[in-house]
Design a protein around this motif. Structure first.
Motif, mmCIF file in Angstrom:
data_model
loop_
_atom_site.group_PDB
_atom_site.id
_atom_site.type_symbol
_atom_site.label_atom_id
_atom_site.label_comp_id
_atom_site.label_asym_id
_atom_site.label_seq_id
_atom_site.Cartn_x
_atom_site.Cartn_y
_atom_site.Cartn_z
ATOM 1 N N GLU A 92 24.638 16.828 1.476
ATOM 2 C CA GLU A 92 25.819 15.988 1.289
ATOM 3 C C GLU A 92 26.986 16.778 0.706
ATOM 4 O O GLU A 92 28.147 16.497 1.016
ATOM 5 C CB GLU A 92 25.476 14.815 0.376
ATOM 6 N N ALA A 93 26.682 17.772 -0.138
ATOM 7 C CA ALA A 93 27.730 18.531 -0.821
ATOM 8 C C ALA A 93 28.157 19.783 -0.055
ATOM 9 O O ALA A 93 29.112 20.455 -0.465
ATOM 10 C CB ALA A 93 27.252 18.929 -2.215
ATOM 11 N N GLY A 94 27.475 20.101 1.024
ATOM 12 C CA GLY A 94 27.819 21.291 1.787
ATOM 13 C C GLY A 94 27.448 22.582 1.067
ATOM 14 O O GLY A 94 28.151 23.589 1.190
ATOM 15 N N VAL A 95 26.354 22.565 0.328
ATOM 16 C CA VAL A 95 25.851 23.762 -0.360
ATOM 17 C C VAL A 95 24.753 24.373 0.503
ATOM 18 O O VAL A 95 23.805 23.688 0.896
ATOM 19 C CB VAL A 95 25.329 23.403 -1.761
ATOM 20 N N HIS A 96 24.880 25.669 0.780
ATOM 21 C CA HIS A 96 24.023 26.301 1.780
ATOM 22 C C HIS A 96 22.717 26.839 1.220
ATOM 23 O O HIS A 96 21.725 26.941 1.949
ATOM 24 C CB HIS A 96 24.779 27.441 2.460
ATOM 25 N N GLY A 97 22.697 27.243 -0.041
ATOM 26 C CA GLY A 97 21.495 27.839 -0.603
ATOM 27 C C GLY A 97 21.558 27.805 -2.114
ATOM 28 O O GLY A 97 22.559 27.403 -2.713
ATOM 29 N N ALA A 98 20.470 28.256 -2.760
ATOM 30 C CA ALA A 98 20.422 28.167 -4.222
ATOM 31 C C ALA A 98 19.377 29.109 -4.790
ATOM 32 O O ALA A 98 18.431 29.515 -4.106
ATOM 33 C CB ALA A 98 20.115 26.731 -4.657
ATOM 34 N N LEU A 99 19.573 29.426 -6.063
ATOM 35 C CA LEU A 99 18.581 30.125 -6.861
ATOM 36 C C LEU A 99 17.854 29.077 -7.693
ATOM 37 O O LEU A 99 18.455 28.410 -8.532
ATOM 38 C CB LEU A 99 19.250 31.154 -7.775
ATOM 39 N N PRO A 121 12.334 29.841 3.077
ATOM 40 C CA PRO A 121 12.627 31.220 2.647
ATOM 41 C C PRO A 121 14.071 31.647 2.814
ATOM 42 O O PRO A 121 14.509 32.588 2.150
ATOM 43 C CB PRO A 121 11.697 32.058 3.525
ATOM 44 N N THR A 122 14.810 30.997 3.701
ATOM 45 C CA THR A 122 16.223 31.378 3.870
ATOM 46 C C THR A 122 17.158 30.429 3.121
ATOM 47 O O THR A 122 18.369 30.638 3.116
ATOM 48 C CB THR A 122 16.614 31.389 5.356
ATOM 49 N N LYS A 123 16.593 29.436 2.466
ATOM 50 C CA LYS A 123 17.396 28.461 1.730
ATOM 51 C C LYS A 123 17.413 28.770 0.238
ATOM 52 O O LYS A 123 18.438 28.581 -0.440
ATOM 53 C CB LYS A 123 16.815 27.054 1.944
ATOM 54 N N PHE A 124 16.289 29.259 -0.270
ATOM 55 C CA PHE A 124 16.143 29.419 -1.707
ATOM 56 C C PHE A 124 15.644 30.807 -2.080
ATOM 57 O O PHE A 124 14.873 31.429 -1.348
ATOM 58 C CB PHE A 124 15.158 28.384 -2.270
ATOM 59 N N ALA A 125 16.089 31.279 -3.238
ATOM 60 C CA ALA A 125 15.491 32.406 -3.934
ATOM 61 C C ALA A 125 14.973 31.873 -5.262
ATOM 62 O O ALA A 125 15.380 30.804 -5.719
ATOM 63 C CB ALA A 125 16.509 33.520 -4.147
#
Length: 334
Positions: A92-99, A121-125
C-alpha cells in the motif's frame, strides 16, 4: 560517499542449492572504504529509486507461535506483526524492500525471521540479534547466522549484556570484531539514551574501524530542549568523524515530541545530513510499532514531509529513502 559492504552471497538464496555448502572467502566478506569524509549527496546521483525500509520487525502470528515459532516467555507481542500484514502494508505504501531486525519477542531464536528471509530473498535482508552470553557462544552463533543463514547485519542491545556489563567487555569486542571480519554492520539500540553508551560506541569504533555502525532510531536523540539532551545530540553529530558510522532516521514517533507529521524533527534531520551527508542516513519505519501511531503509509509520508521542511534537495531524499541502504548492502533488493 558511503562505505560499501561486499555481498555475502553471489545470488539470492532461492537461486542457490545450499547456503551452508558455499564457502565464503574473507576477501569477499570484507567491505571497502569508498571515502572518508561526509558530504551532501546532492553532488552525486543514485539511479535506483526503490524505497527501502532500513528498520522493521516481524514476528509470528498467534497460530505460528503455537506451532513452529513460539514467542520468548514474557515477550508475547500486543500488536500483529506477521509477514503477511507487513507485505500488505508495504504494498500500500509503495515500499519495495526492507531490513528485518530480529525482534525481542523471539529473542535469540531466529527461526521465524530466517524462514521469512528464505521465502522472500529479494524482498528482505536480515539483521540478527547479538547474544552477549558470558561463555562467548554468541560469537560462533553470529558467524553461523551470517555464513549459513545469510544475515547481513547484527544488532547490539546493550540491555542484554549480563550483570550490567559494558558492550566493550571481552565478549562485546569479540562480537564487534567478528562483525567486521564477516563484513556486516552493527546496529546499536540506545533506548535509554545515547549518553549512557557513547563512550562504548566510540571505543569500539576506534579499536575496530573496519566494522560499520548503524545508529538505530537517531540513537534515540530527541530534538534537544535542555543541556543534557543538547550534549547527547552533539555526541551523535560528533560520531560523524568515524567514517563507518551511519544514522537510521527511523521510528520518528519515538524521537519526536509532536504527533504526525513530526514537525520538530526537521532541524534534527538537517543537522544530521549536514554532519554525516545524506549518503550515511537512511529511513526506517519501525513496523509494526508505527502502525498505531501514524500507519505504515504515514511513516513513509512523514519522512518526506520532514525532509521538505528541512529544505533537503531531492537527491538527498533519494539517498535517505533507499540509496544509502542499497549501496551499503549491494546485491539485496534486486
Amino acid at each position: 560517499m558511503a562505505m560499501k559492504l561486499k555481498p555475502l552471497l553471489s545470488a539470492p538464496p532461492s537461486a542457490l542449492p545450499s547456503i551452508s555448502s558455499r564457502p565464503i572467502s574473507a576477501a569477499h566478506r570484507s567491505f571497502q572504504l569508498r571515502a572518508s569524509a561526509p558530504r551532501m549527496a546532492a553532488d552525486s546521483s543514485f539511479s535506483n529509486n526503490k524505497v527501502i525500509d532500513s528498520h522493521l520487525h516481524v514476528w509470528a502470528s498467534p497460530e505460528e507461535a503455537a506451532g513452529r515459532f513460539p514467542y520468548f516467555p514474557g515477550q508475547e507481542p500486543t500488536l500483529p506483526g506477521h509477514v503477511d500484514f507487513l507485505l500488505e502494508c508495504m504494498g500500500e505504501a509503495g515500499v519495495h524492500g526492507a531490513l528485518i531486525v530480529q525482534p525481542i519477542n523471539h529473542k535469540f531464536d531466529h527461526s521465524l525471521v530466517t524462514s521469512v528471509l528464505r521465502k522472500y530473498p529479494t524482498k528482505f535482508a536480515g539483521c540478527c540479534l547479538a547474544n552477549p552470553a558470558d561463555d562467548g557462544t554468541g560469537v560462533s552463533e553470529l558467524e553461523r547466522l551470517v555464513l549459513k543463514d545469510g544475515y547481513r547485519a547484527v544488532r547490539f542491545n546493550p540491555y542484554l549484556w549480563p550483570n550490567d556489563q559494558k558492550m566493550t567487555n571481552e565478549v562485546g569486542k569479540s562480537l564487534f570484531a567478528k562483525a567486521g571480519e564477516v563484513g556486516i554492520p552493527v546496529g546499536f539500540m540506545c533506548m535509554k539514551g545515547l549518553n549512557l553508551h557513547i563512550l562504548e560506541i566510540e571505543e569500539l569504533c576506534t579499536e575496530f574501524p573496519s566494522t560499520v555502525v548503524l545508529l538505530d532510531h537517531v540513537a534515540f536523540c530527541k530534538p534537544p530542549i535542555n543541556d543534557q539532551e543538547g550534549r547527547a545530540f552533539s555526541s551523535l553529530l560528533n560520531l560523524s568523524r568515524f567514517p563507518q558510522v551511519y544514522v537510521k532516521f527511523s521510528a520518528l514517533f519515538r524521537v519526536s515530541r509532536k504527533p504526525y507529521p513530526y514537525e520538530d524533527l526537521s532541524s534534527s534531520l538537517a543537522r544530521i545530513v549536514s554532519s554525516f551527508g545524506s549518503s550515511r542516513v537512511m529511513w526506517g519505519s519501525d513496523f509494526p510499532f508505527v502502525v498505531p501511531e501514524c500507519g505504515y503509509i504515514g511513516a513513509r509520508k512523514g519522512i518526506a514531509e520532514v525532509a521538505d521542511r528541512a529544505s533537503l534537495l531531492p537527491a538527498d531524499l533519494n539517498w535517505i529513502m533507499g540509496g544509502t541502504i542499497a549501496e551499503l548492502f549491494p546485491g539485496c533488493w534486486q
